[in-house]
Design a protein around this motif. Structure first.
Motif, short mmCIF file in Angstrom:
data_model
loop_
_atom_site.label_atom_id
_atom_site.label_comp_id
_atom_site.label_asym_id
_atom_site.label_seq_id
_atom_site.Cartn_x
_atom_site.Cartn_y
_atom_site.Cartn_z
N LEU A 113 -8.06 -2.57 -2.72
CA LEU A 113 -8.07 -1.79 -1.49
C LEU A 113 -9.47 -1.34 -1.09
CD1 LEU A 113 -5.00 0.57 -2.07
CD2 LEU A 113 -5.17 -1.19 -0.29
N TRP A 170 -8.92 -1.55 8.00
CA TRP A 170 -9.18 -1.76 6.57
C TRP A 170 -10.30 -2.80 6.37
CZ3 TRP A 170 -7.06 -6.08 3.38
CH2 TRP A 170 -7.38 -5.92 2.02
N TYR A 180 -13.64 -1.32 7.12
CA TYR A 180 -14.08 -0.47 6.00
C TYR A 180 -14.59 -1.32 4.84
CZ TYR A 180 -13.04 1.66 1.45
OH TYR A 180 -13.10 2.05 0.13
N LYS A 181 -13.91 -2.43 4.56
CA LYS A 181 -14.24 -3.26 3.40
C LYS A 181 -15.56 -4.01 3.56
CE LYS A 181 -11.88 -4.88 0.41
NZ LYS A 181 -11.88 -4.68 -1.06
N TRP A 192 0.84 -1.22 0.00
CA TRP A 192 0.00 0.00 0.00
C TRP A 192 0.87 1.26 0.00
CZ3 TRP A 192 -0.81 3.02 4.74
CH2 TRP A 192 -1.65 4.12 4.53
N LEU A 219 -6.60 5.54 1.80
CA LEU A 219 -6.19 4.42 0.96
C LEU A 219 -5.82 4.86 -0.45
CD1 LEU A 219 -8.91 1.77 1.94
CD2 LEU A 219 -6.46 1.63 2.44
N ILE A 245 -11.09 6.89 5.49
CA ILE A 245 -10.40 5.65 5.12
C ILE A 245 -10.25 5.54 3.61
CG2 ILE A 245 -10.45 3.13 5.26
CD1 ILE A 245 -11.93 3.39 7.90
#
Length: 247
Positions: free
Chosen positions: A231, A184, A187-188, A61, A111, A107
């Motif tokens: 991402l 992460w 968020y996903k 990342w 990203l 976020i």
């Protein structure tokens, strides 16, 4: 008054980075430097393998985020040398760069690479999805093999004598990076239930879970997609495609 998401994230990674820095300094002063052969027990070696496999997606990342090879290489070296102190410092730096509008969805904008905000994709960021699948499959299998081998040759890790000061520091380092990965994952995922399940698996099985989760995200991309799309959650990924950033 409730804190905004960006304030919560800044506070979280500020506290975690400070905690790791204090842990590192305390352990050096109380137990000496870590570069000693007596510290490298089988379970310490397995923990380090686990730790550095989790560093791989964070480093990937960072590589995607940075605009040139030199700054990317410098940050990755710092990640390898200082672990979660660098992770927290880098994330804080990205959070501090957010504009007021971007802070509404922190976020996603943390990203996202700066160049991609304007529909531009650098050539060096077009890493093949198939290669990433092979890499994370290999890393996951390597960690699984390491775990099984260490269990068979050295027994259970839940023994008091294994909990040396440097093992404790390494575990703190490891779980701070797990926290970053968990943010992460949260968020996903579209529901809190699935997010919590994945986070529990991350805590229990470390980089094996990380590799499995990333492979699932990569399976949702075609071989023609740019790898950075993994991402983002479904809606944001569709937005990136619709904006024509794949051209």
């Amino acid at each position: 008054m409730a804190m905004s998401p960006v304030t919560v994230l800044r506070s979280l990674f500020g506290v975690l980075g400070s905690l790791m820095l204090l842990t590192l300094v305390y352990t050096i002063f109380s137990d000496g430097l870590p570069f000693r052969s007596d510290l490298l027990t089988p379970w310490m070696a397995a923990t380090l393998v686990d730790f550095y496999i989790n560093v791989v997606p964070i480093a990937a990342w960072v590589f995607y985020k940075e605009s040139n090879w030199i700054s990317a290489a410098l940050w990755i070296v710092l990640l390898v040398c200082f672990g979660s102190v660098t992770t927290c410092g880098y994330i804080l730096l990205q959070l501090m760069k957010l504009s007021t509008k971007e802070s509404e969805d922190p976020i996603y904008h943390v990203l996202l690479c700066h160049s991609n905000k304007y529909g531009v994709v650098d050539k060096h960021k077009q890493s093949p999805v198939l290669i990433a699948r092979v890499v994370f499959t290999a890393l996951g299998l390597f960690m699984l093999g390491t775990l099984l081998y260490t269990l068979l040759t050295d027994g259970s890790p839940f023994r008091k004598e294994l909990l040396t000061p440097w093992m404790v520091a390494t575990l703190v380092d490891f779980y701070i990076n797990v926290t970053a990965l968990s943010v992460w994952v949260a968020y996903k995922e579209s529901s809190w239930i699935t997010a919590v399940v994945w986070i529990i698996l991350l805590i229990c099985f470390g980089s094996i879970t990380t590799c499995v989760y990333i492979l699932i995200q990569l399976s949702q991309l075609t071989s023609q997609d740019l790898i950075y799309l993994a991402l983002f959650k479904g809606g944001d990924r569709a937005e990136r495609r619709s904006e024509g950033v794949l051209i």
